[in-house]
Motif scaffolding. Structure first.
Motif, PDB file in Angstrom:
ATOM      1  N   GLU A 179     -67.517  51.709  15.375  1.00 31.75           N
ATOM      2  CA  GLU A 179     -67.591  51.767  13.904  1.00 31.75           C
ATOM      3  C   GLU A 179     -67.213  50.422  13.281  1.00 31.75           C
ATOM      4  O   GLU A 179     -67.816  49.988  12.300  1.00 31.75           O
ATOM      5  N   ALA A 180     -66.217  49.760  13.847  1.00 36.39           N
ATOM      6  CA  ALA A 180     -65.791  48.464  13.323  1.00 36.39           C
ATOM      7  C   ALA A 180     -66.871  47.410  13.566  1.00 36.39           C
ATOM      8  O   ALA A 180     -67.126  46.564  12.698  1.00 36.39           O
ATOM      9  N   THR A 238     -70.086  47.976  13.794  1.00 32.96           N
ATOM     10  CA  THR A 238     -71.177  48.295  12.866  1.00 32.96           C
ATOM     11  C   THR A 238     -70.861  47.777  11.470  1.00 32.96           C
ATOM     12  O   THR A 238     -71.705  47.165  10.811  1.00 32.96           O
ATOM     13  N   GLU A 239     -69.630  47.996  11.019  1.00 30.39           N
ATOM     14  CA  GLU A 239     -69.231  47.521   9.686  1.00 30.39           C
ATOM     15  C   GLU A 239     -69.244  45.999   9.631  1.00 30.39           C
ATOM     16  O   GLU A 239     -69.683  45.408   8.650  1.00 30.39           O
ATOM     17  N   GLY A 240     -68.787  45.351  10.680  1.00 29.50           N
ATOM     18  CA  GLY A 240     -68.809  43.885  10.724  1.00 29.50           C
ATOM     19  C   GLY A 240     -70.224  43.343  10.643  1.00 29.50           C
ATOM     20  O   GLY A 240     -70.494  42.378   9.919  1.00 29.50           O
ATOM     21  N   ARG A 241     -71.128  43.971  11.373  1.00 32.34           N
ATOM     22  CA  ARG A 241     -72.536  43.547  11.322  1.00 32.34           C
ATOM     23  C   ARG A 241     -73.118  43.754   9.927  1.00 32.34           C
ATOM     24  O   ARG A 241     -73.888  42.931   9.427  1.00 32.34           O
ATOM     25  N   ARG A 242     -72.745  44.867   9.288  1.00 35.45           N
ATOM     26  CA  ARG A 242     -73.230  45.137   7.926  1.00 35.45           C
ATOM     27  C   ARG A 242     -72.749  44.038   6.973  1.00 35.45           C
ATOM     28  O   ARG A 242     -73.510  43.523   6.156  1.00 35.45           O
ATOM     29  N   LEU A 243     -71.467  43.660   7.101  1.00 34.48           N
ATOM     30  CA  LEU A 243     -70.918  42.613   6.241  1.00 34.48           C
ATOM     31  C   LEU A 243     -71.600  41.277   6.496  1.00 34.48           C
ATOM     32  O   LEU A 243     -71.876  40.526   5.553  1.00 34.48           O
ATOM     33  N   GLU A 286     -74.965  41.321   4.819  1.00 34.48           N
ATOM     34  CA  GLU A 286     -74.821  41.169   3.365  1.00 34.48           C
ATOM     35  C   GLU A 286     -74.582  39.714   2.978  1.00 34.48           C
ATOM     36  O   GLU A 286     -75.061  39.246   1.964  1.00 34.48           O
TER      37      GLU A 286
END
Length: 83
Positions: free
Chosen positions: A70-71, A73-78, A81
């Motif tokens: 999950e972390a 995935t969130e890092g990749r999303r950031l 962006e």
């Protein structure tokens, strides 16, 4: 589109590449990993964090356990962006 390049590498790298089924794919993956790391450094700098080799080494030492999916995935999303 692709572009052909000629490079020189140390003997140990050449031996490793010789064992790869697709040298171009192996080099591309390595360069893209380097590019992603550079992009992460830039995102952290824009957030006001000083990125140093010593700081990276300290964090690597702290990360004794794998980063949760999950972390990541969130890092990749950031990163997406910020790009």
């Amino acid at each position: 589109m692709t572009a052909k390049r000629s490079i020189s590498v140390p003997d140990d790298v050449a031996r490793w590449l010789d064992g790869q089924p697709n040298v171009s794919a192996a080099i591309t993956a390595a360069v893209r990993a380097q590019m992603a790391g550079t992009q992460l450094d830039e995102v952290l700098r824009r957030a006001g964090m000083e990125v140093t080799d010593a700081g990276k080494a300290r964090w690597r030492d702290r990360l004794a356990t794998p980063i949760p999916d999950e972390a990541l995935t969130e890092g990749r999303r950031l990163l997406d962006e910020a790009a």
